[in-house]
Scaffold this active site. Structure first.
Site, mmCIF file in Angstrom:
data_model
loop_
_atom_site.group_PDB
_atom_site.id
_atom_site.type_symbol
_atom_site.label_atom_id
_atom_site.label_comp_id
_atom_site.label_asym_id
_atom_site.label_seq_id
_atom_site.Cartn_x
_atom_site.Cartn_y
_atom_site.Cartn_z
ATOM 1 N N HIS A 265 32.894 24.694 -23.232
ATOM 2 C CA HIS A 265 33.671 23.389 -23.282
ATOM 3 C C HIS A 265 34.432 23.134 -22.136
ATOM 4 O O HIS A 265 34.778 22.136 -21.757
ATOM 5 C CB HIS A 265 34.406 23.066 -24.760
ATOM 6 C CG HIS A 265 34.699 21.722 -24.990
ATOM 7 N ND1 HIS A 265 33.721 20.572 -24.772
ATOM 8 C CD2 HIS A 265 35.962 21.115 -25.175
ATOM 9 C CE1 HIS A 265 34.383 19.439 -25.089
ATOM 10 N NE2 HIS A 265 35.675 19.909 -25.283
ATOM 11 N N TRP A 266 34.649 24.072 -21.549
ATOM 12 C CA TRP A 266 35.787 24.199 -20.212
ATOM 13 C C TRP A 266 35.277 24.703 -18.795
ATOM 14 O O TRP A 266 35.479 25.527 -18.299
ATOM 15 C CB TRP A 266 37.047 24.917 -20.619
ATOM 16 C CG TRP A 266 37.983 24.591 -21.713
ATOM 17 C CD1 TRP A 266 38.124 23.378 -22.133
ATOM 18 C CD2 TRP A 266 39.057 25.507 -22.045
ATOM 19 N NE1 TRP A 266 39.019 23.293 -23.145
ATOM 20 C CE2 TRP A 266 39.792 24.587 -23.340
ATOM 21 C CE3 TRP A 266 39.502 26.877 -22.232
ATOM 22 C CZ2 TRP A 266 40.664 24.839 -23.927
ATOM 23 C CZ3 TRP A 266 40.423 27.157 -23.063
ATOM 24 C CH2 TRP A 266 41.070 26.248 -23.680
#
Length: 286
Positions: A265-266
């Site tokens: 997600h990052w």
């Protein structure tokens, strides 16, 4: 650029009276880029973008990374009262910025997309990674009903921001756990979250009001966005399915998408160098 959290930190009071902490780098006369962090305990402009602020500034841009109200060192606000679109307009006005490129992760991507639908005259470029559309987003590859595995871990960490729960949060947010879910990072995120119990309490109380997304974008207006858009998503994102980005690609006319393998997600943290290159190239040539 040799940049530290302390040297980059700035403070401003918005017209609403809200205090906002932000981080700044680059020439103030250059084209401005605003980096919008995601949700999560301990999330701040610096914790999300410390590996990007200096690199994008070194490429010739004026970079701003705020702690949005309700997060970090900015004022606390109840989730039901949050309106990050209004906060962002006030921040741009307070800093004397007529227009800016918006780069947002997760909740920050949602804010950027909504901003593009409401204030097209104030945004030059739209960059999202791990974008969210809020409740009801269809998903073929992620859960079709209820929160994802990652969002469940995020909520648990808000309710108890212990190092153990923060370690689980960092692990669910990233693909390469061995590299990123370090004791130092998880302890730092835990300390940052516990330093603001008012933010934690507001989030938990606000779950009934739609946290972590305070204001929902009107999806019908997304089709009207004319801003050039770069949509980045991790193939291994366990928080928000990459199908959200595919939907945005199909509905934003002047958009292109980059799907990164071995990425959670990052993207801006796990693939910082590639992310910085993608963003800088997009800003320069679109």
């Amino acid at each position: 650029m040799s940049l530290t959290k302390e040297s980059a930190a700035r403070d401003v009071v918005l017209s609403s009276g809200t205090h906002v902490r932000y981080y700044e780098a680059g020439d103030a006369d250059a084209a401005s880029v605003v980096l919008l962090h995601g949700s999560g305990p301990g999330a701040t402009g610096w914790s999300n973008f410390s590996g990007n602020i200096g690199a994008i500034a070194d490429a010739g841009f004026h970079v701003i990374a705020p702690d949005m109200p309700g997060w970090g060192d900015s004022d606390a606000v109840a989730t039901k009262d949050m309106d990050h679109d209004k906060d962002l307009i006030e921040l741009l006005d307070a800093l004397g910025l007529e227009r800016a490129a918006l780069v947002g992760n997760s909740m920050g991507a949602h804010t950027a997309v909504r901003f593009a639908t409401l204030h097209p005259e104030r945004i030059t470029h739209l960059v999202t990674m791990g974008a969210s559309l809020g409740k009801g987003q269809a998903s073929l590859f992620g859960p079709s009903g209820g929160p994802s595995e990652g969002l469940k871990v995020l909520v648990r960490a808000y309710k108890d921001a212990s190092p153990e729960n923060m370690k689980a949060l960092v692990e669910i947010m990233t693909y390469d756990n061995a590299r990123f879910a370090t004791p130092e990072l998880t302890e730092a995120r835990s300390e940052a979250a516990l330093a603001r119990p008012d933010h934690l309490a507001n989030y938990v109380e606000g779950l009934a009001h739609g946290a972590p997304i305070p204001i929902k974008v009107d999806r019908e207006k997304i089709r009207e966005i004319q801003t050039p858009a770069l949509l980045i998503h991790g193939r291994d994102d366990r928080v928000l399915s990459y199908e959200v980005t595919l939907w945005l690609l199909a509905n934003i006319p002047h958009s292109r998408a980059v799907l990164l393998n071995h990425c959670g997600h990052w993207a801006m943290i796990e693939h910082a160098e590639e992310f910085n290159r993608l963003v800088v190239d997009f800003l320069r040539h679109n």
